[in-house]
Design a protein around this motif. Structure first.
Motif, mmCIF file in Angstrom:
data_model
loop_
_atom_site.group_PDB
_atom_site.id
_atom_site.type_symbol
_atom_site.label_atom_id
_atom_site.label_comp_id
_atom_site.label_asym_id
_atom_site.label_seq_id
_atom_site.Cartn_x
_atom_site.Cartn_y
_atom_site.Cartn_z
ATOM 1 N N GLN A 219 0.824 -1.208 0.000
ATOM 2 C CA GLN A 219 0.000 0.000 0.000
ATOM 3 C C GLN A 219 0.857 1.256 0.000
ATOM 4 N N LEU A 220 1.995 1.209 0.659
ATOM 5 C CA LEU A 220 2.910 2.340 0.635
ATOM 6 C C LEU A 220 3.334 2.648 -0.796
ATOM 7 N N ILE A 221 3.678 1.624 -1.547
ATOM 8 C CA ILE A 221 4.122 1.810 -2.935
ATOM 9 C C ILE A 221 2.999 2.422 -3.773
ATOM 10 N N LEU A 222 1.794 1.901 -3.618
ATOM 11 C CA LEU A 222 0.662 2.434 -4.376
ATOM 12 C C LEU A 222 0.377 3.887 -3.990
ATOM 13 N N THR B 92 11.044 2.022 -8.380
ATOM 14 C CA THR B 92 11.692 0.742 -8.653
ATOM 15 C C THR B 92 11.480 -0.142 -7.436
ATOM 16 N N VAL B 93 10.897 -1.315 -7.634
ATOM 17 C CA VAL B 93 10.549 -2.204 -6.520
ATOM 18 C C VAL B 93 11.221 -3.558 -6.730
ATOM 19 N N LEU B 94 11.918 -4.034 -5.697
ATOM 20 C CA LEU B 94 12.618 -5.314 -5.763
ATOM 21 C C LEU B 94 11.987 -6.307 -4.799
ATOM 22 N N ASP B 95 11.617 -7.466 -5.319
ATOM 23 C CA ASP B 95 11.086 -8.558 -4.501
ATOM 24 C C ASP B 95 10.962 -9.783 -5.395
ATOM 25 N N PHE B 96 11.472 -10.926 -4.946
ATOM 26 C CA PHE B 96 11.406 -12.129 -5.779
ATOM 27 C C PHE B 96 10.275 -13.072 -5.376
ATOM 28 N N ASP B 97 9.469 -12.678 -4.389
ATOM 29 C CA ASP B 97 8.357 -13.520 -3.932
ATOM 30 C C ASP B 97 7.159 -13.422 -4.867
ATOM 31 N N LEU C 115 1.279 -14.568 -9.193
ATOM 32 C CA LEU C 115 2.082 -13.553 -9.855
ATOM 33 C C LEU C 115 3.227 -13.118 -8.942
ATOM 34 N N HIS C 116 4.311 -12.646 -9.534
ATOM 35 C CA HIS C 116 5.323 -11.988 -8.721
ATOM 36 C C HIS C 116 4.696 -10.737 -8.110
ATOM 37 N N LYS C 117 5.025 -10.459 -6.867
ATOM 38 C CA LYS C 117 4.442 -9.311 -6.181
ATOM 39 C C LYS C 117 4.731 -8.010 -6.932
ATOM 40 N N VAL C 118 5.949 -7.888 -7.458
ATOM 41 C CA VAL C 118 6.284 -6.644 -8.157
ATOM 42 C C VAL C 118 5.471 -6.471 -9.430
ATOM 43 N N ASP C 119 5.073 -7.582 -10.051
ATOM 44 C CA ASP C 119 4.235 -7.485 -11.252
ATOM 45 C C ASP C 119 2.795 -7.137 -10.892
ATOM 46 N N ILE D 14 -3.524 3.324 -11.293
ATOM 47 C CA ILE D 14 -3.689 4.513 -10.462
ATOM 48 C C ILE D 14 -3.105 5.739 -11.138
ATOM 49 N N ASN D 15 -1.857 5.612 -11.597
ATOM 50 C CA ASN D 15 -1.140 6.750 -12.154
ATOM 51 C C ASN D 15 -0.286 6.292 -13.334
ATOM 52 N N PRO D 16 -0.805 6.372 -14.538
ATOM 53 C CA PRO D 16 -0.083 5.877 -15.714
ATOM 54 C C PRO D 16 1.174 6.675 -16.051
ATOM 55 N N PHE D 17 1.385 7.792 -15.353
ATOM 56 C CA PHE D 17 2.563 8.618 -15.629
ATOM 57 C C PHE D 17 3.788 8.177 -14.834
ATOM 58 N N VAL D 18 3.619 7.204 -13.945
ATOM 59 C CA VAL D 18 4.737 6.716 -13.143
ATOM 60 C C VAL D 18 5.626 5.807 -13.990
ATOM 61 N N ASP D 19 6.928 6.045 -13.918
ATOM 62 C CA ASP D 19 7.913 5.159 -14.528
ATOM 63 C C ASP D 19 8.197 4.048 -13.529
ATOM 64 N N TYR D 20 7.589 2.883 -13.747
ATOM 65 C CA TYR D 20 7.660 1.791 -12.776
ATOM 66 C C TYR D 20 8.509 0.653 -13.305
ATOM 67 N N GLU D 21 9.353 0.107 -12.421
ATOM 68 C CA GLU D 21 10.127 -1.082 -12.758
ATOM 69 C C GLU D 21 10.066 -2.071 -11.598
#
Length: 300
Positions: free
Chosen positions: A30-33, A44-49, A68-72, A81-88
């Motif tokens: 929720q923090l990321i969102l 940029t979010v890192l997590d392999f779970d 799904l991978h959590k980051v995906d 929410i915000n299509p202008f975010v550059d997300y990886e």
């Protein structure tokens, strides 16, 4: 995105040009969102779970996210929410990354967040924060989720690093790896801690604004000592009358039992340096301390 109702709190242009790296996408979902909602330009979010059914209850994922991978899963929500975010989203373990890849991810970031339940990951986060001299925040819950911990370090402002603050934890883990359990974490635990982390993240990002017009700027400046430094940068938050640890109960002794809950208790962090200690902190070696001394001299 319409930021009209929050423009008095944040500098939208500053946030849109900010890059936040988050290690750990479990309870921090929720923090990321919400960082995306607030206008952060690059995440940029890192997590392999991958998402499991237990994550729906504690971390706010959906049935459709399972497998799904959590980051995906987070990435698709960020874009909605915000299509202008550059997300990886990165599914590789950063503990085994080559230097070139670490440089690509962390070197140009404006803020690092280490929000995992792995001590090795949290420890390596301190090495990276110091290597790239980036502001960083660590957060998590203790056993039984009665008390949360937040530590943050900001070059030029905070004299001690993460290792200085929790050196006893390093010693304990050298003897035996101490597992961190989130068995008692409800969704309310996750989102409460996320909100505190979010306030601090916005304050740190606004620290260099030349004026105090924005509330997030006044928030950070209000934490500073008279000499412009900030050594009260380790806080605990209780959500249970019994903190579950003598340190916390002692810290809260001055408050009534009911008043203890939801009140952050701030701790002063000193750099672990000689001659007070037998050795300098192996991670920071007093670098942050030297920077704060320069800050103090500039304030005079």
């Amino acid at each position: 995105m319409n930021y009209e109702r929050i423009k008095d709190s944040v500098d939208i242009e500053l946030l849109q040009n900010s890059h936040v790296v988050v290690v750990g996408a479990g309870g921090a979902k929720q923090l990321i969102l919400n960082l995306a909602r607030t206008g952060i330009g690059r995440l940029t979010v890192l997590d392999f779970d991958t998402v499991e059914d237990t994550n729906l209850v504690r971390q706010g994922y959906n049935q459709s996210d399972i497998g799904l991978h959590k980051v995906d899963a987070i990435g698709s929500k960020v874009q909605a929410i915000n299509p202008f975010v550059d997300y990886e989203g990165i599914t590789h373990n950063f503990l085994s990354m080559e230097t070139d890849e670490l440089d690509r991810i962390f070197q140009r970031a404006d803020l690092l967040l280490f929000l995992t339940d792995s001590f090795d990951a949290q420890r390596f986060g301190n090495i990276l924060a110091l290597r790239y001299m980036k502001p960083a925040i660590w957060g998590g819950w203790y056993a039984k989720s009665r008390t949360a911990e937040i530590f943050f370090q900001v070059p030029d402002y905070t004299p001690g690093c993460f290792r200085c603050a929790v050196s006893s934890r390093y010693i304990a883990n050298e003897k035996k790896v101490i597992p961190i359990s989130s068995q008692c974490n409800t969704i309310f635990h996750s989102e409460l801690l996320d909100s505190y982390l979010g306030f601090l993240a916005l304050g740190i990002l606004h620290r260099n604004r030349p004026d105090d017009v924005k509330e997030c700027s006044t928030f950070f400046k209000g934490l500073l000592n008279e000499d412009g430094t900030l050594d009260w940068n380790f806080l605990h938050l209780k959500v249970h009358p019994h903190g579950g640890h003598q340190l916390f109960d002692t810290s809260y002794d001055s408050l009534g039992k009911r008043a203890q809950n939801f009140v952050p208790c701030w701790q002063k962090v000193e750099p672990e340096l000689r001659p007070k200690y037998n050795y300098d902190c192996p991670d920071c070696k007093g670098i942050l301390h030297e920077l704060t001394l320069k800050t103090k001299s500039n304030e005079k």
